[in-house]
Design a protein around this motif. Structure first.
Motif, PDB file in Angstrom:
ATOM      1  N   VAL A  31       0.321  26.109   3.670  1.00 48.58           N
ATOM      2  CA  VAL A  31      -1.032  25.851   4.445  1.00 48.58           C
ATOM      3  C   VAL A  31      -1.393  26.320   5.959  1.00 48.58           C
ATOM      4  N   THR A  40      -5.775  28.378   0.760  1.00 52.72           N
ATOM      5  CA  THR A  40      -4.312  28.694   1.623  1.00 52.72           C
ATOM      6  C   THR A  40      -3.110  29.047   0.807  1.00 52.72           C
ATOM      7  N   VAL A  66      -3.817  25.825  -6.673  1.00 53.05           N
ATOM      8  CA  VAL A  66      -2.922  25.276  -7.271  1.00 53.05           C
ATOM      9  C   VAL A  66      -2.674  25.108  -9.048  1.00 53.05           C
ATOM     10  N   ALA A 113      -7.597  24.558   2.006  1.00 50.04           N
ATOM     11  CA  ALA A 113      -8.202  24.864   1.123  1.00 50.04           C
ATOM     12  C   ALA A 113      -7.285  24.697  -0.360  1.00 50.04           C
ATOM     13  N   GLY A 114      -7.121  24.362  -1.483  1.00 53.88           N
ATOM     14  CA  GLY A 114      -6.085  24.696  -2.608  1.00 53.88           C
ATOM     15  C   GLY A 114      -7.262  25.807  -3.359  1.00 53.88           C
ATOM     16  N   VAL A 129      -9.840  22.570  -3.813  1.00 53.15           N
ATOM     17  CA  VAL A 129      -9.534  21.062  -3.313  1.00 53.15           C
ATOM     18  C   VAL A 129      -9.338  20.746  -2.354  1.00 53.15           C
ATOM     19  N   GLY A 130      -9.671  19.856  -1.245  1.00 54.92           N
ATOM     20  CA  GLY A 130      -9.016  19.421  -0.053  1.00 54.92           C
ATOM     21  C   GLY A 130      -8.756  17.981   0.106  1.00 54.92           C
ATOM     22  N   MET A 131      -8.438  17.273   1.406  1.00 54.25           N
ATOM     23  CA  MET A 131      -8.253  16.137   1.540  1.00 54.25           C
ATOM     24  C   MET A 131      -9.470  15.956   2.502  1.00 54.25           C
TER      25      MET A 131
HETATM   26  N1  LIG Z   1      -5.547  18.653  -2.060  1.00 52.91           N
HETATM   27  C1  LIG Z   1      -5.696  19.822  -1.550  1.00 52.91           C
HETATM   28  N2  LIG Z   1      -5.545  19.607  -0.301  1.00 52.91           N
HETATM   29  C2  LIG Z   1      -5.160  21.351   0.230  1.00 52.91           C
HETATM   30  N3  LIG Z   1      -5.018  21.386   1.495  1.00 52.91           N
HETATM   31  C3  LIG Z   1      -4.608  22.887   1.474  1.00 52.91           C
HETATM   32  N4  LIG Z   1      -3.860  22.883   0.159  1.00 52.91           N
HETATM   33  C4  LIG Z   1      -4.385  21.895  -0.597  1.00 52.91           C
HETATM   34  C5  LIG Z   1      -4.368  21.686  -1.916  1.00 52.91           C
HETATM   35  O1  LIG Z   1      -4.034  21.968  -3.023  1.00 52.91           O
HETATM   36  N5  LIG Z   1      -4.768  20.354  -2.186  1.00 52.91           N
END
Ligand SMILES: Nc1nc2[nH]cnc2c(=O)[nH]1
Ligand SMILES: O=P(O)(O)O[C@@H]1C[C@H](O)[C@@H](CO)O1
Length: 306
Positions: free
Chosen positions: A283, A245, A248, A119-120, A220-222
């Motif tokens: 990442v 990782t 942002v 995630a960011g 934040v992540g997906m």
């Molecule tokens: N949305 C999002 N997902 C991530 N997954 C790893 N780094 C990020 C990020 O900066 N933003």
């Protein structure tokens, strides 16, 4: 238990059981490995891999850093199943496909689910490499028509309205922090926070990052949130861990191109700020570099679950 319409649970379970020795067929804990975090498989003993393309209803992961197999084995003597590769809506997988493996693992008998992700970092206090145990999430897609539980009720015995105030198990998080202590980790290496779920696949624009931070998200992540919803619907206890990782980029000001041009025309030197852009390669790199700590924590929690 009744099955979700049109999802081939019985065939999936049969295909898995045909490939896994009986002693490993009823795992207690399910694990989902996030981007670059597949190294968690190294702490699984008596390892048996089942390729996703042999399991009816499973898709294939198309994202670098995600393999497409289920790993069965034991961790500290506890039978586990780990997803080496997850499905994301941005790959084009429908939400019911994204969460299908969680439901299959529930039908195999897991009672606890440990989700991991890359995630960011939105919270400036979170250094790259920090592990954040989620205590909450903020899911704009859920609130605007992309909830993984939309549609026919999963079965007549499933609940329609799932509370999320208790989605992230305090008991599992307690074990995590005991683990961090026993492993002698720096107190700042593991913390708690709120995960913002976005659909991706684009990373955040500066205004989006600023917005998510302003409304209370730390990372934040997906991924992850659809899986949490399905897991809670299936009655599983859930822990979710984000590895930060990248930070942002949320600049307080924008480059003032008009002023830069004016300075250039006046013959004055212009200092250009370094460009800061995140990439999936970065990442994955951080995932590999810091994944071992995540692996040790997961191992500790799995062994300590009563
Ligand atoms: N949305 C999002 N997902 C991530 N997954 C790893 N780094 C990020 C990020 O900066 N933003
Ligand atoms: O599966 P996860 O959430 O770990 O993967 C993250 C989010 C995106 O899929 C990808 C972006 O780099 O990594």
């Amino acid at each position: 238990m009744h099955d979700v319409p049109q999802l081939p649970f019985d065939a999936a379970i049969a295909a898995i059981k045909a490939q896994v020795p009986e002693r490993l067929q009823s795992p207690r804990v399910g694990i989902v490995c996030g981007s670059g975090l597949g190294g968690i498989v190294n702490s699984i003993q008596d390892l048996h891999l089942v390729q996703y393309n042999t399991i009816p209803g499973f898709a294939e992961s198309t994202v670098p850093g995600h393999k497409s197999s289920l790993a069965f084995g034991t961790m500290g003597g506890v039978p586990v199943v780990a997803m080496l590769g997850r499905f994301h809506p941005y790959e084009g997988h429908p939400l019911r496909v994204v969460v299908y493996p969680i439901r299959v693992m529930a039908r195999l008998g897991i009672a606890n689910l440990i989700l991991t992700n890359a995630a960011g970092g939105l919270n400036p206090k979170l250094a790259v490499g920090t592990i954040v145990a989620l205590h909450d999430h903020l899911a704009l897609p859920n609130m605007t028509g992309m909830n993984a539980l939309l549609g026919p009720l999963t079965s007549p015995t499933h609940q329609r309205f799932i509370p999320l105030s208790d989605a992230y198990s305090p008991g599992l998080r307690r074990l995590l922090f005991l683990g961090a202590h026993h492993l002698g980790l720096d107190p700042d290496a593991v913390t708690e926070g709120t995960y913002a779920w976005v659909s991706g696949p684009t990373y955040e624009s500066p205004a989006e990052g600023r917005f998510l931070r302003l409304v209370g998200a730390d990372v934040v992540g997906m991924s992850t949130v659809p899986e949490v919803l399905a897991a809670r619907e299936e009655g599983l206890d859930v822990m979710a861990l984000s590895l930060v990782t990248n930070a942002v980029v949320i600049p307080e000001t924008y480059r003032d191109i008009r002023a830069e041009v004016a300075a250039e025309l006046a013959g004055k030197p212009v200092d250009l700020p370094p460009a800061q852009v995140v990439s999936h390669e970065e990442v994955l790199e951080i995932g590999k570099a810091k994944g071992e700590v995540m692996m040790k924590l997961v191992e500790y929690v799995v062994s300590a679950i009563p």
